[in-house]
Design a protein around this motif. Structure first.
Motif, mmCIF file in Angstrom:
data_model
loop_
_atom_site.group_PDB
_atom_site.id
_atom_site.type_symbol
_atom_site.label_atom_id
_atom_site.label_comp_id
_atom_site.label_asym_id
_atom_site.label_seq_id
_atom_site.Cartn_x
_atom_site.Cartn_y
_atom_site.Cartn_z
ATOM 1 N N ILE A 1 -29.555 91.801 37.303
ATOM 2 C CA ILE A 1 -28.577 92.206 37.631
ATOM 3 C C ILE A 1 -28.398 91.279 37.858
ATOM 4 N N GLY A 2 -27.119 90.899 37.398
ATOM 5 C CA GLY A 2 -26.302 89.374 38.208
ATOM 6 C C GLY A 2 -24.780 89.705 38.585
ATOM 7 N N LEU A 3 -23.650 88.544 39.032
ATOM 8 C CA LEU A 3 -22.996 88.621 39.617
ATOM 9 C C LEU A 3 -21.343 87.656 38.750
ATOM 10 N N VAL A 4 -21.139 87.859 37.646
ATOM 11 C CA VAL A 4 -20.171 87.523 36.875
ATOM 12 C C VAL A 4 -18.723 87.205 37.966
ATOM 13 N N GLU A 5 -18.923 85.869 38.531
ATOM 14 C CA GLU A 5 -17.578 85.095 39.363
ATOM 15 C C GLU A 5 -16.889 84.227 38.620
ATOM 16 N N HIS A 6 -16.614 84.428 37.192
ATOM 17 C CA HIS A 6 -15.698 83.478 36.784
ATOM 18 C C HIS A 6 -14.911 84.836 36.060
ATOM 19 N N PRO A 7 -13.753 84.193 35.373
ATOM 20 C CA PRO A 7 -12.603 85.289 34.734
ATOM 21 C C PRO A 7 -13.098 85.421 33.268
ATOM 22 N N GLN A 8 -13.879 84.702 32.837
ATOM 23 C CA GLN A 8 -14.104 84.730 31.320
ATOM 24 C C GLN A 8 -14.574 85.753 30.224
ATOM 25 N N GLN A 9 -13.733 86.048 29.772
ATOM 26 C CA GLN A 9 -14.659 87.481 28.623
ATOM 27 C C GLN A 9 -15.469 87.177 28.132
ATOM 28 N N ILE A 10 -16.418 86.392 28.127
ATOM 29 C CA ILE A 10 -17.709 86.001 27.126
ATOM 30 C C ILE A 10 -18.459 86.826 25.969
ATOM 31 N N SER A 11 -18.518 87.086 24.686
ATOM 32 C CA SER A 11 -18.940 88.130 24.084
ATOM 33 C C SER A 11 -18.626 87.572 22.675
ATOM 34 N N ALA A 12 -20.094 87.967 21.911
ATOM 35 C CA ALA A 12 -20.179 87.768 20.561
ATOM 36 C C ALA A 12 -19.343 88.141 20.038
ATOM 37 N N ASP A 13 -17.644 89.170 19.971
ATOM 38 C CA ASP A 13 -16.215 89.047 19.151
ATOM 39 C C ASP A 13 -15.727 87.974 19.681
ATOM 40 N N ARG A 14 -16.024 86.673 20.381
ATOM 41 C CA ARG A 14 -14.908 85.675 20.336
ATOM 42 C C ARG A 14 -14.662 84.676 20.288
ATOM 43 N N ALA A 15 -15.747 84.580 19.525
ATOM 44 C CA ALA A 15 -15.719 83.834 18.516
ATOM 45 C C ALA A 15 -14.476 83.405 17.625
ATOM 46 N N ARG A 16 -13.828 82.146 17.384
ATOM 47 C CA ARG A 16 -12.093 82.196 16.521
ATOM 48 C C ARG A 16 -12.439 80.725 15.388
ATOM 49 N N PRO A 17 -11.541 81.315 14.690
ATOM 50 C CA PRO A 17 -12.238 79.984 13.163
ATOM 51 C C PRO A 17 -11.529 78.736 14.366
ATOM 52 N N GLY A 18 -12.090 77.244 14.324
ATOM 53 C CA GLY A 18 -11.816 76.267 14.667
ATOM 54 C C GLY A 18 -12.720 76.185 15.952
ATOM 55 N N ASP A 19 -13.361 77.101 16.724
ATOM 56 C CA ASP A 19 -14.389 76.724 17.494
ATOM 57 C C ASP A 19 -15.820 75.505 17.067
ATOM 58 N N ALA A 20 -15.997 75.269 17.847
ATOM 59 C CA ALA A 20 -17.389 74.574 17.568
ATOM 60 C C ALA A 20 -18.598 75.139 17.799
ATOM 61 N N VAL B 1 -22.999 69.411 18.436
ATOM 62 C CA VAL B 1 -22.476 70.575 17.727
ATOM 63 C C VAL B 1 -23.260 70.353 16.679
ATOM 64 N N VAL B 2 -23.463 71.609 16.500
ATOM 65 C CA VAL B 2 -24.428 72.093 14.742
ATOM 66 C C VAL B 2 -23.403 72.410 13.752
ATOM 67 N N GLY B 3 -22.328 73.535 14.246
ATOM 68 C CA GLY B 3 -21.526 74.011 12.903
ATOM 69 C C GLY B 3 -20.460 73.776 13.787
ATOM 70 N N ALA B 4 -19.378 74.858 12.658
ATOM 71 C CA ALA B 4 -18.102 75.314 13.310
ATOM 72 C C ALA B 4 -17.295 76.399 11.998
ATOM 73 N N VAL B 5 -16.633 77.358 12.953
ATOM 74 C CA VAL B 5 -16.461 78.425 12.959
ATOM 75 C C VAL B 5 -15.531 78.384 12.233
ATOM 76 N N VAL B 6 -15.292 79.175 11.199
ATOM 77 C CA VAL B 6 -13.922 79.080 9.972
ATOM 78 C C VAL B 6 -13.853 80.774 9.745
ATOM 79 N N GLU B 7 -12.394 80.599 9.303
ATOM 80 C CA GLU B 7 -12.159 81.623 8.900
ATOM 81 C C GLU B 7 -12.762 82.198 7.084
ATOM 82 N N ASP B 8 -13.554 83.428 7.319
ATOM 83 C CA ASP B 8 -13.894 83.844 6.659
ATOM 84 C C ASP B 8 -14.219 85.336 6.419
ATOM 85 N N GLU B 9 -13.622 86.129 6.201
ATOM 86 C CA GLU B 9 -13.784 87.805 5.932
ATOM 87 C C GLU B 9 -15.072 88.320 5.760
ATOM 88 N N ALA B 10 -15.683 87.699 5.046
ATOM 89 C CA ALA B 10 -17.304 88.165 4.409
ATOM 90 C C ALA B 10 -17.902 87.946 5.664
#
Lengths: 353, 353
Positions: free
Chosen positions: B164-183, B317-326
């Protein structure tokens, strides 16, 4: 060993109490050898105010809330038995370890260890049963894990469930809170679960089937708390049975407990299997029974509240807490004798949960 | 299967992908077969907003607080290996699954399944290692359980830890949050843990020993969060390695990820063992590495913060997030080629954690 149990009902103890330098089945019994292992191995390493209480759950403070937190590994065999299966057992058992802190169960996790070759259909049955038990108890299974080990390195399926619940009452419910003068209340007849497992294993061909009592107890506990009674101890007497659970309370609270055998109900077919196998029902596991220790003055209203719930319909006062520096649990028998009921010394029924 | 990995580095896939009607080792790989099992068996039964996220932990609301809650079963073999043992692994792994929600780890539970005959001395070593790891991470082990199964029905010792841990920041960190342009940032060289286990099993007699990277990452994560950067995804790439973790993120976020092979460090002895065994380090488990996906504009300060921690000294930095429907993960190789990196299809390294 201080038990004076007659031979027929003596808990089997084929193993040396100290266990030597190897893990023995008795270390998983929930009785004296488990307590020795905990005292030798776990308490010295992890000593802290929560673990040291030796309750079935920790009640921790998180950001101003009191949370109950509990974990249990389930290794029962067979996986499917009359009245339930490992899935229902795992969910109800964890709900009950939250309930016995007086907590409202909220969230569960489940970790599966599967043996290569295990039938997917059996896993699906187990998962469906967990789903039904979680829905019935009103808890959400929110996270999990699955590991697979090679054939011969596990026994089909082990499930570890962990639960979080919210403690919303101001009471301190713990095994160290029993006081002389308290009443010991038991919610119903005992030994159903253990004997259902044993009967399933031995294929006894019983005319009246013995079924597990696996059930969630949080609504029953909520009913007890709603009376406003001062609740000192709550326990679900699983491994090691009623006798072992009361010994833990007696030792932690430094009190004696006197039980009235005539008040402790055992269903007839269950008693029959116990006698057949030479087992004392007071040492046999239950998975849907509640022990409540409350001041004698509060006993009547607690009983009344319990009788309103299906899980507590047969609740009775079965004993009393007394002063006793030796912290003994004594059974006043139906024939007028007195018998000291020690903790389950070794292993009676391996892999009962 | 869409992977175009060259033969030498192709993850072993001796098992049919669908698994038929039996559990196969590949269902515990953390890769594609595990994902199929979860999709077939667990998600339909337990569907809820928390579980459906498929993160390594659930973040649940309790009485106004955001709690991270995570469980993992550990079945690693051997139990003791260069750089750690099952105890340290279990504590650090659970701490890391809390950390990758950006949570402050607070409390752990541990459930042991022991095989009859297991050496008490080995249990004491494991417990001592858990104690040290918990103390180093600043978490308390507050509750637990011990079960024993008959000889031949387990493999020495399995440990399930829940946190059990306490989330004290307001961010939503999740696998569905990567966006094109991210490092895509990786905290250090990969494949140490998996190759330490394989080298220990095969007794390769290496001149330079390969040691597990097992370590707690919550301080590294706290450092990242303290920069004020917008943090989209955090993962510790364990079973299935960096390639599988990034595939999960790509699919959940519906984006592509392009990796630069020249930026991904592999220690020389680790690369040697990988080549010897024909394994691709991108599919090999790590137990002390962090993947962080953040907006490109925040990458520099996140890197700077990571470099201040021993666990992130070699972050790049080892890569970048890009647009890709696949939702493909593509590796730009050192020789200028492009290779699609699918999820680990079957079982590469059974019982790595």
């Amino acid at each position: 060993m201080s038990s004076e149990a007659p031979a027929m009902f003596a808990p089997a103890c084929p193993l040396p109490l100290d266990g030597g330098d190897r893990i023995l089945l008795g270390h998983g019994s929930g009785g004296k050898m488990t307590a020795e292992l905990i005292a030798r191995c776990f308490l010295p390493a992890f000593a802290n105010e929560y673990l040291d209480k030796l309750d079935d759950q920790a009640v921790v403070a998180v950001n101003g809330s009191r949370l109950a937190f509990t974990t249990d590994a389930y290794v029962v065999t067979p996986l499917f038995f009359p009245g339930g299966d490992i899935g229902a057992l795992a969910v109800n058992g964890t709900v009950n370890d939250l309930a016995t802190a007086g907590a409202r169960p909220l969230y569960l996790s489940a970790a599966f260890i599967l043996e290569e070759g295990f039938a997917l259909g059996d896993l699906e049955r187990i998962v469906a049963s967990m789903r039904a038990a979680a829905a019935a108890a009103g808890v959400l299974l929110v996270t999990g894990d699955t590991k697979v080990v090679d054939r011969g390195k596990a026994d089909g399926c082990f499930v570890t469930t962990t639960g979080i619940g919210l403690v919303e009452h101001p009471q301190q419910i713990s095994a160290d809170r029993a006081r002389p003068g308290d009443a010991v209340i038991l919610s119903g007849p005992i030994a159903d679960h253990g004997m259902a497992i044993m009967a399933a294993r031995a294929d006894l061909g019983l005319e009246t089937p013995v079924t597990s009592d696996t059930a969630a107890l949080h609504r029953l506990v909520a009913g007890v708390l709603a009376t406003g009674a001062e609740v000192h101890c709550l326990r679900d007497p699983t491994r090691g049975g009623v006798a072992t659970a009361l010994n833990e309370i007696a030792r932690r609270s430094k009190v004696g407990i006197v039980l009235d055998e005539t008040a402790i109900a055992v269903r007839e077919p269950v008693r029959g299997v116990c006698e057949l196998l030479g087992l004392d029902p007071l040492y046999v596991a239950n998975e849907g029974k509640l022990l409540a220790i409350v001041p004698e003055a509060d006993a009547a209203r607690v009983l009344e509240a319990m009788h309103e719930h299906p899980e507590g319909r047969d609740a009775r006062v079965v004993g009393a807490v007394v002063e006793d520096e030796a912290a003994l649990v004594v059974l006043e028998t139906t024939v007028g004798g007195r018998r000291i009921m020690d903790m389950l010394p070794g292993e009676q029924l391996p892999r009962i949960c």
